[in-house]
Design a protein around this motif. Structure first.
Motif, PDB file in Angstrom:
ATOM      1  N   LYS A 121       0.828  -1.210   0.000  1.00  8.74           N
ATOM      2  CA  LYS A 121       0.000   0.000   0.000  1.00  8.74           C
ATOM      3  C   LYS A 121       0.858   1.255   0.000  1.00  8.74           C
ATOM      4  O   LYS A 121       0.592   2.214  -0.738  1.00  8.74           O
TER       5      LYS A 121
ATOM      6  N   GLU B 248      -6.127   1.542  -9.168  1.00  5.18           N
ATOM      7  CA  GLU B 248      -6.793   0.237  -9.123  1.00  5.18           C
ATOM      8  C   GLU B 248      -6.059  -0.723  -8.186  1.00  5.18           C
ATOM      9  O   GLU B 248      -6.687  -1.433  -7.385  1.00  5.18           O
TER      10      GLU B 248
ATOM     11  N   LYS C 293      -6.621   0.238  -4.560  1.00  6.28           N
ATOM     12  CA  LYS C 293      -7.976  -0.131  -4.131  1.00  6.28           C
ATOM     13  C   LYS C 293      -8.067  -1.634  -3.859  1.00  6.28           C
ATOM     14  O   LYS C 293      -8.654  -2.073  -2.861  1.00  6.28           O
ATOM     15  N   ASN C 294      -7.467  -2.431  -4.729  1.00  2.56           N
ATOM     16  CA  ASN C 294      -7.511  -3.888  -4.552  1.00  2.56           C
ATOM     17  C   ASN C 294      -6.815  -4.314  -3.259  1.00  2.56           C
ATOM     18  O   ASN C 294      -7.309  -5.188  -2.540  1.00  2.56           O
TER      19      ASN C 294
ATOM     20  N   ASN D 180      -6.364  -2.430  -0.571  1.00  4.87           N
ATOM     21  CA  ASN D 180      -7.192  -1.968   0.553  1.00  4.87           C
ATOM     22  C   ASN D 180      -8.376  -2.907   0.789  1.00  4.87           C
ATOM     23  O   ASN D 180      -8.673  -3.260   1.935  1.00  4.87           O
ATOM     24  N   ASP D 181      -9.033  -3.327  -0.304  1.00  2.00           N
ATOM     25  CA  ASP D 181     -10.172  -4.249  -0.169  1.00  2.00           C
ATOM     26  C   ASP D 181      -9.724  -5.573   0.421  1.00  2.00           C
ATOM     27  O   ASP D 181     -10.390  -6.141   1.294  1.00  2.00           O
ATOM     28  N   HIS D 182      -8.583  -6.057  -0.068  1.00  7.22           N
ATOM     29  CA  HIS D 182      -8.079  -7.337   0.431  1.00  7.22           C
ATOM     30  C   HIS D 182      -7.716  -7.238   1.914  1.00  7.22           C
ATOM     31  O   HIS D 182      -8.027  -8.134   2.703  1.00  7.22           O
ATOM     32  N   THR D 183      -7.072  -6.131   2.297  1.00  5.30           N
ATOM     33  CA  THR D 183      -6.671  -5.942   3.694  1.00  5.30           C
ATOM     34  C   THR D 183      -7.888  -5.856   4.601  1.00  5.30           C
ATOM     35  O   THR D 183      -7.908  -6.428   5.697  1.00  5.30           O
ATOM     36  N   GLU D 184      -8.919  -5.138   4.147  1.00  7.66           N
ATOM     37  CA  GLU D 184     -10.151  -5.029   4.943  1.00  7.66           C
ATOM     38  C   GLU D 184     -10.809  -6.395   5.123  1.00  7.66           C
ATOM     39  O   GLU D 184     -11.271  -6.741   6.208  1.00  7.66           O
ATOM     40  N   SER D 185     -10.852  -7.179   4.052  1.00  9.10           N
ATOM     41  CA  SER D 185     -11.443  -8.516   4.145  1.00  9.10           C
ATOM     42  C   SER D 185     -10.644  -9.393   5.100  1.00  9.10           C
ATOM     43  O   SER D 185     -11.216 -10.135   5.907  1.00  9.10           O
TER      44      SER D 185
ATOM     45  N   SER E  37     -11.244  -8.270   8.657  1.00  9.08           N
ATOM     46  CA  SER E  37     -12.581  -8.684   9.087  1.00  9.08           C
ATOM     47  C   SER E  37     -12.596 -10.161   9.460  1.00  9.08           C
ATOM     48  O   SER E  37     -13.197 -10.556  10.467  1.00  9.08           O
TER      49      SER E  37
END
Length: 300
Positions: free
Chosen positions: A164, A190, A193-194, A196-201, A204
């Motif tokens: 990141k 892009e 963003k990918n 960040n989405d992966h890290t959030e998942s 979680s």
């Protein structure tokens, strides 16, 4: 007018790069340029221009071998180019560019830690330009590509925070110098963003697992992987851990039930024997009744 060595080598390199669709022809041009530069008559000429031409030729040979899917040969020529550039004190941006080419080959070979080191080496040579007010176009492109490649390699190594950070730095230069609609700017956005989405998942998932582990319903010694209770207390039927079969007593009952069902089914064998079975049952009943009558007689 006779063509100079420099002009001849540059012409051969240009012809090679324009002929990459015909690999054998491109290789022939590059090998001729290499032969001219390594010829005995010119080998003693350790001037900067000749070494620069040799570096260009080695880089183009590496490009050729990469295009024909021979990455190890490509890596050999890139290391040769790097050696020449170091000897000739080439421009830092040129050395950085070679390091970035090496990074791409290591990534292709699956050697992602070495690819990271090559990208970091490229950035080390580009650091001197970062504080300048105006940057040359080739330096801007190298900075953006270096941070992008570094982010990609960190992703391969599952170092998402470093990835990141690299994408963010690359995006900063891309937006400032190349504009928001540039291809590299779009790719960096892009990629960021990918990640960040992966890290959030991932976060979680980790949090949900932590909550489940701490839940009082599941926080029990009886389901703990390690326990001080004897196995016999937890497992009265002596079922093996992980065995999902029924306890042995149930299995016997199940088998007996199956045997009884089988005996009642109207198979050919059962039909033949059914008469004898009924007759023996009646005889048994008669014997029992006769014994009862005798007992009554004795008691009267």
């Amino acid at each position: 007018m006779e063509e100079t060595l420099e002009a001849k080598v540059l012409r051969l390199n240009c012809q090679a790069m324009n002929s990459l669709e015909i690999p054998k022809r491109a290789l022939k041009f590059l090998q001729e340029a290499e032969r001219l530069l390594l010829d005995e008559d010119t080998a003693d000429e350790k001037n900067k221009d000749r070494l620069s031409l040799l570096s260009v030729t080695f880089n183009n040979l590496a490009c050729y071998y990469k295009s024909v899917k021979q990455p190890n040969v490509s890596l050999f020529y890139l290391n040769q180019a790097l050696k020449v550039e170091t000897e000739s004190f080439a421009e830092p941006s040129d050395i950085a560019s070679t390091h970035l080419n090496i990074c791409a080959i290591y990534s292709q070979l699956g050697k992602h830690q070495l690819a990271v080191e090559s990208a970091l080496s490229a950035l080390n040579f580009l650091q001197g330009y970062e504080n300048e007010e105006t940057l040359p176009e080739n330096v801007i492109n190298s900075l953006v590509v270096a941070y992008f490649n570094l982010g990609v390699e960190y992703e391969y190594l599952r170092k998402f925070q470093q990835s990141k950070d690299s994408y963010s730095k690359g995006r900063k230069y891309a937006e400032e110098y190349l504009g928001p609609s540039n291809t590299m700017t779009v790719k960096l956005n892009e990629s960021l963003k990918n990640v960040n989405d992966h890290t959030e998942s991932l976060n979680s998932f980790i949090n949900s697992r932590r909550e489940l582990r701490n839940h009082p319903k599941y926080n029990s010694q009886s389901i703990s992987p390690t326990t001080t209770h004897p196995i016999s207390e937890l497992n009265p039927y002596k079922i093996k851990i992980g065995d999902i079969r029924l306890p042995s007593i149930h299995n016997k009952g199940k088998k007996r039930h199956k045997a009884q069902r089988a005996s009642l089914e109207p198979t050919e064998r059962n039909i033949e024997n059914r008469g004898s079975i009924i007759e023996s049952g009646i005889n048994g009943t008669r014997k029992f009744l006769n014994a009862v009558d005798r007992l009554k007689a004795l008691m009267s």
